[in-house]
Design a protein around this motif. Structure first.
Motif, PDB file in Angstrom:
ATOM      1  N   LEU A  83     -37.861  45.577  -2.447  1.00  0.00           N
ATOM      2  CA  LEU A  83     -38.913  44.750  -1.860  1.00  0.00           C
ATOM      3  C   LEU A  83     -40.238  44.931  -2.595  1.00  0.00           C
ATOM      4  CD1 LEU A  83     -38.061  45.176   1.922  1.00  0.00           C
ATOM      5  CD2 LEU A  83     -37.598  43.214   0.453  1.00  0.00           C
ATOM      6  N   TYR A  84     -40.553  46.174  -2.964  1.00  0.00           N
ATOM      7  CA  TYR A  84     -41.781  46.354  -3.740  1.00  0.00           C
ATOM      8  C   TYR A  84     -41.654  45.756  -5.136  1.00  0.00           C
ATOM      9  CZ  TYR A  84     -45.035  48.708  -0.682  1.00  0.00           C
ATOM     10  OH  TYR A  84     -45.940  48.964   0.320  1.00  0.00           O
ATOM     11  N   GLN A  85     -40.478  45.775  -5.706  1.00  0.00           N
ATOM     12  CA  GLN A  85     -40.280  45.095  -6.981  1.00  0.00           C
ATOM     13  C   GLN A  85     -40.602  43.606  -6.850  1.00  0.00           C
ATOM     14  OE1 GLN A  85     -36.207  44.633  -8.509  1.00  0.00           O
ATOM     15  NE2 GLN A  85     -36.963  45.297 -10.523  1.00  0.00           N
ATOM     16  N   GLU A  86     -40.168  43.008  -5.736  1.00  0.00           N
ATOM     17  CA  GLU A  86     -40.452  41.594  -5.504  1.00  0.00           C
ATOM     18  C   GLU A  86     -41.940  41.363  -5.253  1.00  0.00           C
ATOM     19  OE1 GLU A  86     -37.960  40.111  -2.375  1.00  0.00           O
ATOM     20  OE2 GLU A  86     -36.125  40.859  -3.300  1.00  0.00           O
ATOM     21  N   ILE A  87     -42.579  42.261  -4.548  1.00  0.00           N
ATOM     22  CA  ILE A  87     -44.006  42.113  -4.262  1.00  0.00           C
ATOM     23  C   ILE A  87     -44.836  42.228  -5.532  1.00  0.00           C
ATOM     24  CG2 ILE A  87     -45.987  43.252  -3.165  1.00  0.00           C
ATOM     25  CD1 ILE A  87     -44.087  43.982  -0.843  1.00  0.00           C
ATOM     26  N   TRP A  88     -44.546  43.245  -6.351  1.00  0.00           N
ATOM     27  CA  TRP A  88     -45.362  43.531  -7.522  1.00  0.00           C
ATOM     28  C   TRP A  88     -44.962  42.730  -8.756  1.00  0.00           C
ATOM     29  CZ3 TRP A  88     -44.021  49.328  -6.675  1.00  0.00           C
ATOM     30  CH2 TRP A  88     -44.843  49.879  -5.684  1.00  0.00           C
ATOM     31  N   GLY A 124     -54.412  51.486 -10.166  1.00  0.00           N
ATOM     32  CA  GLY A 124     -53.483  50.416 -10.505  1.00  0.00           C
ATOM     33  C   GLY A 124     -53.065  49.614  -9.295  1.00  0.00           C
ATOM     34  N   SER A 125     -52.486  48.455  -9.553  1.00  0.00           N
ATOM     35  CA  SER A 125     -52.105  47.546  -8.470  1.00  0.00           C
ATOM     36  C   SER A 125     -50.730  47.844  -7.895  1.00  0.00           C
ATOM     37  CB  SER A 125     -52.155  46.092  -8.970  1.00  0.00           C
ATOM     38  OG  SER A 125     -51.261  45.914 -10.063  1.00  0.00           O
ATOM     39  N   HIS A 126     -49.905  48.610  -8.627  1.00  0.00           N
ATOM     40  CA  HIS A 126     -48.528  48.845  -8.174  1.00  0.00           C
ATOM     41  C   HIS A 126     -48.415  50.150  -7.385  1.00  0.00           C
ATOM     42  CE1 HIS A 126     -46.602  46.066 -11.467  1.00  0.00           C
ATOM     43  NE2 HIS A 126     -47.408  45.434 -10.638  1.00  0.00           N
ATOM     44  N   TRP A 127     -49.073  50.157  -6.242  1.00  0.00           N
ATOM     45  CA  TRP A 127     -48.935  51.254  -5.278  1.00  0.00           C
ATOM     46  C   TRP A 127     -48.636  50.650  -3.921  1.00  0.00           C
ATOM     47  CZ3 TRP A 127     -48.625  56.283  -6.416  1.00  0.00           C
ATOM     48  CH2 TRP A 127     -49.090  56.701  -7.668  1.00  0.00           C
ATOM     49  N   GLY A 128     -47.789  51.310  -3.150  1.00  0.00           N
ATOM     50  CA  GLY A 128     -47.480  50.775  -1.836  1.00  0.00           C
ATOM     51  C   GLY A 128     -46.924  51.815  -0.890  1.00  0.00           C
ATOM     52  N   ASN A 129     -47.336  51.711   0.357  1.00  0.00           N
ATOM     53  CA  ASN A 129     -46.794  52.533   1.437  1.00  0.00           C
ATOM     54  C   ASN A 129     -45.900  51.664   2.308  1.00  0.00           C
ATOM     55  OD1 ASN A 129     -48.578  54.425   0.441  1.00  0.00           O
ATOM     56  ND2 ASN A 129     -49.906  54.450   2.240  1.00  0.00           N
ATOM     57  N   ALA A 130     -44.831  52.236   2.793  1.00  0.00           N
ATOM     58  CA  ALA A 130     -43.962  51.570   3.770  1.00  0.00           C
ATOM     59  C   ALA A 130     -44.032  52.364   5.066  1.00  0.00           C
ATOM     60  CB  ALA A 130     -42.525  51.498   3.251  1.00  0.00           C
ATOM     61  N   ILE A 201     -45.501  45.792  16.558  1.00  0.00           N
ATOM     62  CA  ILE A 201     -44.369  46.328  15.790  1.00  0.00           C
ATOM     63  C   ILE A 201     -43.197  46.598  16.718  1.00  0.00           C
ATOM     64  CG2 ILE A 201     -43.548  48.267  14.399  1.00  0.00           C
ATOM     65  CD1 ILE A 201     -45.476  46.461  12.906  1.00  0.00           C
ATOM     66  N   ASP A 202     -42.038  46.091  16.331  1.00  0.00           N
ATOM     67  CA  ASP A 202     -40.768  46.446  16.965  1.00  0.00           C
ATOM     68  C   ASP A 202     -40.002  47.367  16.027  1.00  0.00           C
ATOM     69  OD1 ASP A 202     -40.904  44.928  19.393  1.00  0.00           O
ATOM     70  OD2 ASP A 202     -40.561  43.110  18.216  1.00  0.00           O
ATOM     71  N   PRO A 203     -39.188  48.271  16.571  1.00  0.00           N
ATOM     72  CA  PRO A 203     -38.395  49.131  15.696  1.00  0.00           C
ATOM     73  C   PRO A 203     -37.583  48.310  14.687  1.00  0.00           C
ATOM     74  CG  PRO A 203     -38.293  49.923  17.942  1.00  0.00           C
ATOM     75  CD  PRO A 203     -38.999  48.601  17.995  1.00  0.00           C
ATOM     76  N   GLY A 204     -37.675  48.689  13.424  1.00  0.00           N
ATOM     77  CA  GLY A 204     -37.051  47.927  12.340  1.00  0.00           C
ATOM     78  C   GLY A 204     -38.044  47.135  11.530  1.00  0.00           C
ATOM     79  N   ASP A 205     -39.200  46.791  12.128  1.00  0.00           N
ATOM     80  CA  ASP A 205     -40.284  46.167  11.378  1.00  0.00           C
ATOM     81  C   ASP A 205     -40.959  47.234  10.518  1.00  0.00           C
ATOM     82  OD1 ASP A 205     -39.713  43.904  12.870  1.00  0.00           O
ATOM     83  OD2 ASP A 205     -41.483  44.098  14.164  1.00  0.00           O
ATOM     84  N   VAL A 206     -41.451  46.857   9.354  1.00  0.00           N
ATOM     85  CA  VAL A 206     -42.116  47.802   8.459  1.00  0.00           C
ATOM     86  C   VAL A 206     -43.399  47.172   7.934  1.00  0.00           C
ATOM     87  CG1 VAL A 206     -41.929  49.122   6.312  1.00  0.00           C
ATOM     88  CG2 VAL A 206     -39.932  48.878   7.798  1.00  0.00           C
ATOM     89  N   VAL A 207     -44.481  47.941   7.987  1.00  0.00           N
ATOM     90  CA  VAL A 207     -45.758  47.516   7.423  1.00  0.00           C
ATOM     91  C   VAL A 207     -45.824  47.985   5.971  1.00  0.00           C
ATOM     92  CG1 VAL A 207     -48.270  47.702   7.562  1.00  0.00           C
ATOM     93  CG2 VAL A 207     -46.909  47.560   9.666  1.00  0.00           C
ATOM     94  N   PHE A 208     -46.104  47.054   5.073  1.00  0.00           N
ATOM     95  CA  PHE A 208     -46.277  47.345   3.651  1.00  0.00           C
ATOM     96  C   PHE A 208     -47.770  47.301   3.353  1.00  0.00           C
ATOM     97  CE2 PHE A 208     -41.901  46.548   3.912  1.00  0.00           C
ATOM     98  CZ  PHE A 208     -41.261  46.882   2.729  1.00  0.00           C
ATOM     99  N   LEU A 209     -48.304  48.385   2.798  1.00  0.00           N
ATOM    100  CA  LEU A 209     -49.743  48.588   2.692  1.00  0.00           C
ATOM    101  C   LEU A 209     -50.108  49.109   1.312  1.00  0.00           C
ATOM    102  CD1 LEU A 209     -52.633  49.263   4.037  1.00  0.00           C
ATOM    103  CD2 LEU A 209     -51.642  51.512   4.485  1.00  0.00           C
ATOM    104  N   HIS A 210     -51.134  48.516   0.683  1.00  0.00           N
ATOM    105  CA  HIS A 210     -51.672  49.130  -0.529  1.00  0.00           C
ATOM    106  C   HIS A 210     -52.523  50.321  -0.108  1.00  0.00           C
ATOM    107  CE1 HIS A 210     -53.750  49.941  -4.234  1.00  0.00           C
ATOM    108  NE2 HIS A 210     -53.005  49.055  -4.861  1.00  0.00           N
TER     109      HIS A 210
END
Length: 283
Positions: A83-88, A124-130, A201-210
């Protein structure tokens, strides 16, 4: 399988945060939960206790070396690298490490606003937290992010040592970073003073954050007494080493290399590609 739409990709780059609904299957979420419970029961050398006994008491731990092999292997079974590959649009994705948050009893207040890049040597722009949370979390108790702040000012870090002053600086006069604004105070005076993003947020949802985004909040209360979260951190091709402030006034733990993987960081120079064999390549 979850997918990143062009609209989601654009929102991440513009806002610094998105939510991916139903990102994890029940089996994947259960595996993450087991990792979380093990981490709480087996704290590592970076466990944080400065706020113990205060209104902000939270169990926080980072990059536990005793969990590394287990979590490296877990990352190969989860969709975050893809998913991060697709985002970045990155050819490669590496897993950095985990962060643990446990708030219980409905009595831990809002987490101070901060940017992870204040005390970690990242650029850099390619950092992400899940952000993976195991309870149903209403928006008022969820992580909050200042929209677009990952593209703006790099503020000083929060010391997290003063529960009554969330802007208490980490570096202060030892660095050129401006002091954190008191975002909660400003929002109380003018709800439109900051453009804040948050999600139910419901269980299974994930927040993607720079991680350069200003983020905080996520209190617990009588209506939402528990929030257990494990955060997985990733980086891609466009990730560089950025040395942190140095000098006699800087605590050695937070000087140049930062508190995590400091031996590996000591081998990098300013602007070097952020690479080390210690980090598992997932894509």
């Amino acid at each position: 399988m979850p997918a990143i739409t062009p609209e989601m990709r654009d929102a991440f780059h513009r806002d610094g945060v998105i939510v991916v609904r139903n990102c994890l299957t029940p089996e994947q979420l259960a595996a993450c939960h087991e990792a979380f419970k093990w981490a709480v029961a087996n704290p590592g050398p970076h466990v944080f206790s400065k706020l113990d006994g205060t209104k902000l008491q939270t169990h926080i731990d980072n990059a536990n070396p005793n969990a590394k092999q287990r979590l490296d292997d877990l990352m190969m079974t989860l969709p975050f690298g893809r998913l991060y590959q697709e985002i970045w649009g990155s050819q490669h994705v590496w897993y950095y490490a985990e962060e643990i948050f446990a708030k219980d009893g409905g009595q831990s207040g809002r987490g101070p606003w901060h940017q992870d890049t204040a005390n970690l040597p990242w650029a850099g722009s390619h950092w992400g937290n899940a952000w993976v949370t195991f309870q149903k979390i209403p928006k008022k108790n969820s992580l909050e992010v200042v929209r677009g702040s990952h593209l703006g000012i790099q503020y000083d870090g929060a010391s997290f040592a003063n529960a009554d002053d969330p802007t208490d600086p980490l570096y202060g006069h030892a660095a050129s970073y401006p002091r954190l604004p008191d975002i909660d105070k400003e929002l109380a005076a003018d709800p439109n003073s900051w453009d804040v993003v948050s999600f139910d947020i419901d269980p299974g949802d994930v927040v993607f954050l720079h991680p350069r985004s200003l983020h905080g909040g996520a209190p617990v209360d009588a209506d939402c007494p528990t929030r257990h979260t494990i955060v997985f951190r990733f980086f891609g091709d466009n990730a560089q080493f950025r040395p942190l402030p140095e000098g006699e006034a800087v605590h050695p733990k937070y000087a140049r290399n930062g508190p995590l993987f400091s031996r590996e960081m000591a081998k990098l120079n300013s602007g070097d590609a952020f690479r080390s064999p210690v980090f598992r390549q997932v894509i």
